[in-house]
Motif scaffolding. Structure first.
Motif, short mmCIF file in Angstrom:
data_model
loop_
_atom_site.label_atom_id
_atom_site.label_comp_id
_atom_site.label_asym_id
_atom_site.label_seq_id
_atom_site.Cartn_x
_atom_site.Cartn_y
_atom_site.Cartn_z
N LEU A 178 12.03 4.91 -1.74
CA LEU A 178 12.18 5.98 -0.75
C LEU A 178 11.59 5.50 0.57
O LEU A 178 12.15 5.72 1.64
CB LEU A 178 11.45 7.25 -1.24
N HIS A 179 10.44 4.84 0.48
CA HIS A 179 9.80 4.28 1.66
C HIS A 179 10.10 2.79 1.73
O HIS A 179 9.71 2.03 0.84
CB HIS A 179 8.30 4.57 1.62
N SER A 180 10.78 2.41 2.78
CA SER A 180 11.41 1.10 2.78
C SER A 180 10.42 -0.06 2.78
O SER A 180 10.74 -1.15 2.31
CB SER A 180 12.37 1.00 3.96
N GLY A 181 9.24 0.17 3.31
CA GLY A 181 8.23 -0.89 3.30
C GLY A 181 7.59 -1.07 1.93
O GLY A 181 6.81 -2.00 1.72
N GLU A 182 7.91 -0.17 1.01
CA GLU A 182 7.34 -0.21 -0.33
C GLU A 182 8.41 -0.82 -1.23
O GLU A 182 9.23 -0.13 -1.83
CB GLU A 182 6.93 1.21 -0.73
N THR A 183 8.37 -2.15 -1.30
CA THR A 183 9.57 -2.87 -1.73
C THR A 183 9.68 -3.15 -3.22
O THR A 183 10.75 -3.53 -3.70
CB THR A 183 9.64 -4.22 -0.99
N LEU A 288 8.21 6.39 -7.26
CA LEU A 288 7.35 5.21 -7.20
C LEU A 288 7.13 4.79 -5.76
O LEU A 288 8.06 4.42 -5.05
CB LEU A 288 8.01 4.07 -7.99
N HIS A 289 5.88 4.87 -5.35
CA HIS A 289 5.49 4.47 -4.00
C HIS A 289 4.55 3.28 -4.07
O HIS A 289 4.13 2.88 -5.14
CB HIS A 289 4.79 5.64 -3.30
N GLU A 290 4.24 2.78 -2.88
CA GLU A 290 3.29 1.67 -2.82
C GLU A 290 2.25 1.94 -1.76
O GLU A 290 2.60 2.29 -0.63
CB GLU A 290 4.03 0.39 -2.40
N SER A 291 1.02 1.79 -2.13
CA SER A 291 -0.05 1.74 -1.14
C SER A 291 -1.34 1.29 -1.79
O SER A 291 -1.65 0.11 -1.79
CB SER A 291 -0.22 3.09 -0.41
#
Ligand SMILES: [Zn+2]
Length: 934
Positions: A178-183, A288-291
Motif C-alpha cells: 500500500l505504501h510504495s516505499g515499503e517494498t 503489511l507495512h514496513e517501518s
C-alpha cells in the motif's frame, strides 16, 4: 543472540490424529501441524535453501516455516518466472512482472485463481489472487455466498447460521505494497502464494484445507512501479544508512501515505478494493507495512473506538500474542505487540474490515526502503523503543543490525503463516465471531440509541446531502428514502427524507461515521490519526440521530445511489438564468462547464420566480445556451430560474482565473488532495514547482496561485529538499517510464530560494492573488510577503489530532462565504499556524476566526483548546495591487471536509472581486507598489 529452535518432538501420531481430526474437522491434527513444517516426501529446492541462508544476515532471523521451499514439477516458483527468489538482494519486482508470476502460478495450479477486480487511478489492472485446496478454488462462489450470509445474517436462524458456519471457510486476505516505499511484502506474497499452493507439510495442508487465502499483490500498483523505477535509478547501490535518500516525489496519482487515510475511498485503487471486499467479506484483512524494528504486530491498543464489537478486542491480541510467542520460540527477536497503533480511527484502508464486522490485522516490518542490505544503527532505542524490553516486547530488537530484504521476507512470511495457522486451527471460531459481530451490529441498532438517522429532505443544498448518502452507500451502508412523512420523537420530516436504520449489518459503521466523536476515552492518550470525522459536520449538512425506535419502522424505498436532479423553472425563453448559490460545491463545476459564458455573481439576495436567490447566485446569459445551461443545472442538482432580465442588485463578473497550484518536490501529498478536488470539480490549473517560480514573470501567466498545505514552515518552501553532490532528477527516461509524471525536474533538491519569494512578491505587487492553505500560510509572514501579520505555533500541552471545531464567520459579506448561512461553522482543525493580526486591522482583514475553548470542540480531541480562542482562521490582506488570502484552516483536507471546500472555491470564482467594504477606506499604499501600509 543465538538461535534457540525447539527440536522436533516425536508424535504419537495415531492417537492425536484421530482425536483432533474429530475436533477440528481436518485430516491433520493441531499438534502435528505446529511442529511439522516440512513434508518428508517433498523434494526441497536446494538453491533456495542455500540462497536464503546466505541472504539472511543472522541465523535467528529465519524460522522453520520459511527456510525451505518445495520444488514441484510443473508449478513455477517465483524464481522460475522472475529469475530470483523472493527477498533477493537488490531485486524489486515491477507490478506487471508480479502479475505475470501469479498468472503463471494460477495456470499451473488448480489451487490458485486470479480474478480481475478493476483498475488503479492510472489504469493498471487490479487483481485478487485466491489460494486454497482444489476443492475450495473449484467452489469459490459457494464459499463467497457462505460468507455473504454471515456478513448479513438477517433472516438466518441461529440453527441455520450454525449450518452455514459448519460448511463455510474463513477467507484470510493479505495485502502488501500500500505504501510504495515499503517494498518487501509484495515480494514475499509471491513466495507465500507458491508455498501455500504446493507445500505438503501438515501446517500448510491444514491452512489450504480449512480456510481460503486471498492476496492483493500490491495495494498501490501505480506507486509500486514509480518506486521501483526510483529504486533502480538511485537507491540500489546505497548500502550506507547515512547516505540514504528519500523516495520519489509521488507514489500514487495524488497521494502517498494518505492512501491509508482515505476515509471516503476517493482514490480509484482504494475504492476498487472496497468493492471487492463488499463482494467477498473476508473476516480477516491483514495489511503489511514496513517501518519499525523488527516486527510490530497490531493488537488494537487504546484508545479503542467503543463502537467496534468488543469481540474484536479479544481477537486482535489473541492473534498478535500467538504470533509473537511462536516467533520468539523460533528464536526471532524484535517481535512485539502493543505500544504503537491504536484502534480509534475508522479511516485506514484495512479498517474496511473491522468497520464491516471483520478483523483488520497489521504488521510493521523492518525495512530498508528497498532490497539493499545495510547496517542499521538502532542505538537510540529504535523507533518506538523497539530495542528496549517491555512487558509487550519480551525479546527486543538489537541496537545495531545488518538488515536484508530476506530478513524482512522471513519475518513477514513467518508471521502471516502463523496467523493463518491459527485461523486454520480455529476456522469455526473465526467464522462464528464474524457472524456474531455482524449479528450484534443489527441487534445493537434494535436495542440501543440512536436507532437511526434522518437526513431531512428540503435542506437548502441537497447536493451535499446526496454526496453524504453516496459516501455511505459506497461503504455498503443501507440508506432508504422515506415514502411518506417521517415522524420520530417529537419531530416530523418530509417524505423523501433519507433514513438510515441502524438495525442493519453495517449499522455499526453508520454510527461510527455519523455520530460525534465525543466519546474519546481518555484525553491523555495519543491517537495515530484523526480523532474526529463526523460526516454531517464535515459536509455541513443536517443529520439527525433518532432515539425513537419508530425510525426502524419508517417505510422507505432503498437507495442505490442518491441522484439529485436540479430544477429549472421560470420563463420559457429567458434572457438570463439565475442559479441559486445554496452552498453546493457543484457551483464551481457549473462555472467551468459554462466557462465560455459571461457569468455574473449577485452581490445581494433577490427573488426570482418566487425562489430565494442568496448573494453569490449566478446570473447566466441564456441566449443561445439555454439547453446547455438547463442540462448542466439538472445534472449538478442545482436550482435555476429563467428570468426576463438581470435582477436589480449589484453584481460582478465571475472572471475565469488562470490558476497555478504550487507544489514543493518534498511534500506533494496535501497538494495532491487539492489537485484531486480540482480534478473532480473540473477546475483547470497548472501544477507548478520551484522551477517555474524562479523563472519569474508569474503574473504574465497566472491570476491566482494556490499554495496547498505542505512542508513544516515557510523555510521549507525556500530551502526545499537537501541538495546532494549530484542533481536528483525526477524525469521520464526510456528506462524509467514512471518517473517525471505530474511534473518533472532535472533536480528536485533545493527550494524556490529567496529569489522565488521575490517572484511571489512581484506577482502580488502586479495584482496577483495568492491563497495559502494550512502550513503554507507560514510562508508569507515568515518571509515578509506580508508586513504586519505573524505566524506562530501552539505550545505546551496543546494536542489536536484533527478534531472538528467551531469557527465564526466575521465578514459574511465576503464572497468567500457565498452559500453559507450560519455564523458559526464546523471546521476540520488541521494544526495550521496561529496567526496574529494587529488589532487595528482585525475588523477588516480577519474573515473568520476560531471560537476556541472546550465547548467549541464539536467532535474529536483537542487538548488546550483555549489556545486557539479567537485566533484568525482566514485572513484577507491586500498586498500591492494584489491580495493574499491566508487560511490557517485547510479548506480541502483529504476528501473529507466538503463543507469547507467552497471557502476556497468561492475565492477562486470571485478572485478579483474579493474586496469587502471596509468600515473606513483603508487602501493606502506606501507609494512604492510594495506592501500596503496600515
Ligand atoms: Zn505503511
Amino acid at each position: 543472540m543465538p538461535a534457540s529452535r525447539l527440536p522436533r518432538l516425536p508424535l504419537r501420531r495415531g492417537f492425536l490424529v484421530a482425536a483432533l481430526a474429530a475436533l477440528c474437522g481436518s485430516a491433520v491434527s493441531a499438534q502435528q501441524s505446529v511442529v511439522e513444517t516440512r513434508s518428508p516426501t517433498q523434494t526441497q529446492d536446494e538453491d533456495f535453501a542455500k540462497s536464503v541462508a546466505e541472504w539472511t544476515t543472522r541465523p535467528e532471523f529465519i524460522s522453520p516455516l520459511v527456510d525451505h521451499l518445495p520444488k514441484v514439477e510443473g508449478v513455477p516458483s517465483p524464481k522460475d518466472v522472475l529469475g530470483y527468489h523472493a527477498g533477493a538482494p537488490k531485486k524489486l519486482t515491477y507490478y506487471a512482472d508480479i502479475l505475470r508470476y501469479y498468472r503463471a502460478l494460477a495456470a499451473a495450479s488448480p489451487r490458485v485463481k486470479v480474478i480481475t477486480t478493476g483498475t488503479t487511478d492510472e489504469g493498471r489492472e487490479t487483481v485478487v489472487v485466491f489460494v486454497g485446496s482444489e476443492e475450495s478454488i473449484a467452489n469459490l462462489e459457494k464459499y463467497r455466498e457462505d460468507l455473504a450470509k454471515l456478513a448479513d445474517p438477517r433472516g438466518l436462524t441461529e440453527e441455520e447460521a450454525r449450518e452455514v458456519i459448519a460448511d463455510a471457510k474463513p477467507l484470510y486476505h493479505v495485502m502488501g505494497g500500500l505504501h510504495s516505499g515499503e517494498t518487501g511484502p509484495p515480494e514475499m506474497e509471491m513466495e507465500l502464494a507458491y508455498r501455500l499452493a504446493v507445500e505438503d507439510s501438515p501446517l500448510i495442508r491444514t491452512i489450504r484445507d480449512n480456510m481460503i487465502v486471498s492476496i492483493t499483490p500490491v495495494a498501490e500498483p501505480d506507486g509500486r512501479d514509480r518506486y521501483v523505477d526510483w529504486y533502480y535509478r538511485y537507491l540500489v547501490d546505497i548500502d550506507n544508512e547515512d547516505e540514504r535518500i528519500g523516495g520519489p516525489p509521488y507514489w500514487g496519482k495524488y497521494v502517498l501515505h494518505d492512501n491509508n487515510r482515505d476515509i471516503n475511498y476517493s482514490q480509484v485503487t482504494m475504492r476498487t478494493l472496497l468493492d471487492w471486499y463488499l463482494d467477498w467479506h473476508p473476516p480477516i484483512m491483514h495489511e503489511l507495512h514496513e517501518s519499525i524494528p523488527f516486527m510490530y504486530d497490531y493488537s488494537g491498543q487504546a484508545p479503542q473506538n467503543p463502537d467496534f464489537d468488543p469481540i474484536l478486542f479479544g481477537e486482535l491480541p489473541w492473534y498478535a500474542n500467538w504470533e509473537m510467542g511462536q516467533m520468539i520460540k523460533y528464536g526471532m527477536p524484535g517481535v512485539w505487540t502493543h505500544g504503537f497503533m491504536d484502534a480509534w480511527s475508522p479511516g485506514y484502508l484495512g479498517a474496511m474490515s473491522y468497520n464491516h464486522n471483520g478483523m483488520m490485522r497489521m504488521y510493521e516490518i523492518f525495512g530498508n526502503g528497498g532490497a539493499t542490505t545495510m547496517m542499521r544503527d538502532l542505538s537510540d532505542g529504535g523507533d518506538r523503543g523497539a530495542t528496549k524490553r517491555d512487558w509487550f516486547r519480551p525479546l527486543p530488537a538489537y541496537d545495531s543490525v545488518v538488515w536484508s530484504m530476506r530478513n524482512n521476507t522471513n519475518y513477514s512470511e513467518t508471521g502471516v503463516l502463523l496467523g493463518m495457522q491459527l485461523t486454520s486451527q480455529f476456522p469455526k471460531v473465526v467464522l462464528e465471531n464474524f457472524y456474531k459481530k455482524s449479528l450484534h451490529s443489527i441487534q445493537d441498532g434494535e436495542n440501543e440509541t440512536p436507532h437511526g438517522w434522518v437526513l431531512p429532505a428540503g435542506q437548502r443544498d441537497m447536493t451535499r446531502v446526496a454526496t453524504l448518502v453516496n459516501l455511505l452507500r459506497l461503504q455498503g451502508i443501507e440508506v432508504g428514502q422515506a415514502t411518506k412523512k417521517v415522524e420520530v420523537g417529537d419531530s416530523t420530516y418530509p417524505a423523501g427524507s433519507y433514513v438510515i436504520k441502524r438495525n442493519q449489518p453495517y449499522g455499526r459503521l453508520a454510527k461510527i461515521l455519523l455520530e460525534r466523536q465525543d466519546n474519546y476515552p481518555d484525553p491523555s492518550l495519543m491517537t495515530y490519526d484523526d480523532s474526529g470525522w463526523t460526516m454531517g459536520l464535515m459536509l455541513q449538512t443536517e443529520v439527525v440521530p433518532a432515539d425513537d425506535r419508530a425510525i426502524l419502522d419508517v417505510p422507505t424505498s432503498p437507495v442505490d445511489e442518491a441522484v439529485l436532479s436540479g430544477t429549472v423553472t421560470g420563463e420559457r425563453s429567458p434572457a438570463v438564468y439565475a442559479v441559486a448559490h445554496y452552498g453546493s460545491t457543484n457551483m464551481i463545476a457549473l462555472r467551468y462547464r459554462l466557462r465560455d459564458l459571461g457569468v455574473k455573481a449577485a452581490e445581494a439576495s433577490f427573488q426570482a420566480g418566487g425562489v430565494d436567490m442568496p448573494a453569490g447566485s449566478f446570473i447566466v446569459p441564456a441566449t443561445g445556451a439555454a439547453d446547455r445551461i438547463q442540462a448542466a443545472v439538472k445534472e449538478l442538482g442545482l436550482t435555476a430560474v429563467g428570468v426576463k432580465g438581470e435582477p436589480d442588485v449589484p453584481m460582478h463578473d465571475l472572471d475565469i482565473p488562470r490558476i497555478a497550484m504550487y507544489s514543493t518536490w518534498g511534500s506533494t501529498q496535501d497538494v495532491g488532495w487539492v489537485r484531486y478536488a480540482f480534478d473532480r470539480f473540473g477546475i483547470p490549473y497548472d501544477l507548478i514547482y520551484k522551477e517555474r517560480v524562479r523563472q519569474g514573470n508569474l503574473r504574465a501567466d497566472y491570476d491566482v496561485i494556490v499554495m496547498p498545505s505542505q512542508g513544516r514552515d515557510g523555510k521549507s518552501f525556500v530551502v526545499g529538499l537537501e541538495p546532494r553532490d549530484e542533481p536528483l532528477a525526477y524525469t521520464k527516461t526510456d528506462r524509467f517510464q514512471n518517473l517525471g509524471m505530474y511534473g518533472s525536474s532535472e533536480d528536485i533538491t533545493g527550494g524556490m530560494g529567496l529569489e522565488g519569494v521575490l517572484e511571489l512578491q512581484r506577482f502580488l505587487d502586479g495584482g496577483g492573488v495568492m491563497m495559502t492553505l494550512g502550513n503554507a500560510t507560514t510562508l508569507p509572514p515568515e518571509f515578509g510577503l506580508v508586513r504586519d501579520i505573524n505566524a506562530s505555533r501552539t505550545s505546551g500541552n496543546f494536542y489536536a489530532p484533527r478534531p472538528i471545531v467551531e469557527a465564526k464567520i466575521l465578514r459574511s459579506e465576503s464572497p468567500i462565504f457565498y452559500g453559507y448561512t450560519n455564523e458559526t461553522v464546523p471546521i476540520k482543525y488541521t494544526n495550521g499556524p496561529m496567526l496574529q493580526v494587529p488589532e487595528e486591522d482585525r475588523d477588516d482583514e480577519v474573515l473568520m476566526k476560531f471560537v476556541g475553548g472546550d465547548d467549541a470542540v464539536l467532535s474529536g480531541l483537542m487538548r488546550g483548546a483555549s489556545q486557539i480562542k479567537d485566533r484568525p482562521a482566514i485572513v484577507d490582506v491586500p498586498v500591492g495591487k494584489g491580495r493574499l488570502l491566508l487560511y490557517s484552516t485547510n479548506p480541502v483536507y483529504r476528501w473529507q471536509n466538503h463543507g469547507e471546500f467552497n471557502m476556497l472555491f468561492n475565492a477562486l470564482m470571485n478572485y478579483d472581486d474579493l474586496q469587502v467594504p471596509t468600515k473606513e477606506d483603508k487602501t493606502v499604499t506606501d507609494g512604492s507598489g510594495g506592501t500596503a501600509l496600515r
